[in-house]
Design a protein around this motif. Sequence first.
Motif, PDB file in Angstrom:
ATOM      1  N   LEU A  78       4.127   0.876   9.968  1.00  0.00           N
ATOM      2  CA  LEU A  78       4.070   0.851   8.696  1.00  0.00           C
ATOM      3  C   LEU A  78       4.448   2.374   8.446  1.00  0.00           C
ATOM      4  N   THR A  79       4.458   2.835   7.036  1.00  0.00           N
ATOM      5  CA  THR A  79       4.011   4.216   6.910  1.00  0.00           C
ATOM      6  C   THR A  79       3.198   4.480   5.849  1.00  0.00           C
ATOM      7  N   SER A  80       3.513   6.178   5.118  1.00  0.00           N
ATOM      8  CA  SER A  80       1.630   6.070   4.481  1.00  0.00           C
ATOM      9  C   SER A  80       2.699   7.680   4.246  1.00  0.00           C
ATOM     10  N   TRP A  81       1.378   8.324   3.232  1.00  0.00           N
ATOM     11  CA  TRP A  81       1.788   9.992   3.592  1.00  0.00           C
ATOM     12  C   TRP A  81       1.648   9.780   4.946  1.00  0.00           C
ATOM     13  N   ALA A 126       0.529  -1.259   0.250  1.00  0.00           N
ATOM     14  CA  ALA A 126      -0.090   0.292  -0.034  1.00  0.00           C
ATOM     15  C   ALA A 126       1.265   1.351  -0.436  1.00  0.00           C
ATOM     16  N   ILE A 127       0.600   1.542  -0.894  1.00  0.00           N
ATOM     17  CA  ILE A 127       0.926   3.313  -1.105  1.00  0.00           C
ATOM     18  C   ILE A 127       0.432   4.773  -0.829  1.00  0.00           C
ATOM     19  N   CYS A 128       0.951   5.692   0.032  1.00  0.00           N
ATOM     20  CA  CYS A 128       0.322   6.910   0.128  1.00  0.00           C
ATOM     21  C   CYS A 128      -0.731   6.867   1.107  1.00  0.00           C
ATOM     22  N   HIS A 129      -1.862   6.908   0.219  1.00  0.00           N
ATOM     23  CA  HIS A 129      -2.791   7.241   1.432  1.00  0.00           C
ATOM     24  C   HIS A 129      -3.682   6.005   1.537  1.00  0.00           C
ATOM     25  N   ALA A 130      -2.866   4.724   0.551  1.00  0.00           N
ATOM     26  CA  ALA A 130      -3.933   3.701   0.757  1.00  0.00           C
ATOM     27  C   ALA A 130      -4.033   2.771   2.181  1.00  0.00           C
ATOM     28  N   PRO A 131      -3.359   3.292   2.788  1.00  0.00           N
ATOM     29  CA  PRO A 131      -2.903   2.837   4.148  1.00  0.00           C
ATOM     30  C   PRO A 131      -4.685   2.957   5.039  1.00  0.00           C
ATOM     31  N   TRP A 132      -5.313   3.918   5.223  1.00  0.00           N
ATOM     32  CA  TRP A 132      -7.039   4.632   4.985  1.00  0.00           C
ATOM     33  C   TRP A 132      -7.398   3.343   5.233  1.00  0.00           C
ATOM     34  N   THR A 133      -7.565   2.564   4.208  1.00  0.00           N
ATOM     35  CA  THR A 133      -8.171   1.243   3.754  1.00  0.00           C
ATOM     36  C   THR A 133      -7.567   0.474   4.469  1.00  0.00           C
ATOM     37  N   LEU A 134      -6.290  -0.170   5.164  1.00  0.00           N
ATOM     38  CA  LEU A 134      -5.662  -0.915   6.065  1.00  0.00           C
ATOM     39  C   LEU A 134      -6.533  -0.565   7.427  1.00  0.00           C
ATOM     40  N   VAL A 135      -6.775   1.445   7.231  1.00  0.00           N
ATOM     41  CA  VAL A 135      -7.147   1.200   9.014  1.00  0.00           C
ATOM     42  C   VAL A 135      -8.759   0.843   8.760  1.00  0.00           C
ATOM     43  N   LYS A 171       2.864 -10.297   4.963  1.00  0.00           N
ATOM     44  CA  LYS A 171       3.716  -9.401   5.194  1.00  0.00           C
ATOM     45  C   LYS A 171       3.239  -8.115   4.412  1.00  0.00           C
ATOM     46  N   LEU A 172       3.390  -6.742   5.068  1.00  0.00           N
ATOM     47  CA  LEU A 172       2.281  -5.562   4.452  1.00  0.00           C
ATOM     48  C   LEU A 172       3.903  -4.418   3.964  1.00  0.00           C
ATOM     49  N   VAL A 173       3.927  -4.063   3.122  1.00  0.00           N
ATOM     50  CA  VAL A 173       4.672  -3.544   2.287  1.00  0.00           C
ATOM     51  C   VAL A 173       4.012  -1.851   2.370  1.00  0.00           C
ATOM     52  N   THR A 174       4.826  -1.056   2.841  1.00  0.00           N
ATOM     53  CA  THR A 174       4.212   0.246   2.341  1.00  0.00           C
ATOM     54  C   THR A 174       4.840   1.790   1.696  1.00  0.00           C
ATOM     55  N   SER A 175       4.434   2.354   1.659  1.00  0.00           N
ATOM     56  CA  SER A 175       5.127   3.113   1.147  1.00  0.00           C
ATOM     57  C   SER A 175       5.002   4.791   1.322  1.00  0.00           C
ATOM     58  N   ARG A 176       5.343   5.651   1.136  1.00  0.00           N
ATOM     59  CA  ARG A 176       5.076   6.898   1.544  1.00  0.00           C
ATOM     60  C   ARG A 176       4.121   8.576   0.259  1.00  0.00           C
ATOM     61  N   LYS A 177       5.022   8.132  -0.978  1.00  0.00           N
ATOM     62  CA  LYS A 177       4.632   8.779  -2.010  1.00  0.00           C
ATOM     63  C   LYS A 177       5.272   9.193  -3.343  1.00  0.00           C
TER      64      LYS A 177
END
Length: 180
Positions: A123-126, A104-113, A154-160
């Motif tokens: 994790l990281t995010s915007w 999940a990248i950027c704002h996508a972790p909102w869906t994970l929340v 495994k969960l891979v996250t990125s900021r932007k």
Amino acid sequence: MRIAFLAAPEGVEQIELTDPWQAVKDAGHDPVLVSTKPGEIQAFHHLDKADTFRVDEVVGETSADSFDALVLPGGVANPDFLRMDDRAVAFVKSFFERGRPVAAICHAPWTLVEADVVRGRVLTSWPSLRTDIRNAGGTWVDEQVKVCDHGPNKLVTSRKPDDVKAFCEAFLDVFAEQAA
């Protein structure tokens, strides 16, 4: 590997869809665009309309069982619409229940929340999502890419968007581990 890309029709950040999509194809995997409605999704370059993309499968008519991994592109609109759709949230949560990797990248972790799957994970995010992630029981870090292996998957996250190359490299490594 068959990789689901989940995006709402109302808008996704184009580079966060197209670059990971191409990386998946270049690695010899099968990317599949999944959405909440049939037809097309609208992509954006930040706030400006960009290209449209044809939906391959619809949430509610497909399941995580037919995929090896999930990619959640960002943009502000995409996860905001996805987290309001119970079928999309259940689809995301089912990858975690089945121990399949998620990126999940950027704002996508909102869906994970919304899917209640960040508790105990790093994790990281915007940056604007950090409070949401913390309130959902996750630990937010300001890193280009974060790979978290808390739990069965495994969960891979990125900021932007600027991090998309490193994001693709990290999730492809994780997906390759899953396939092995």
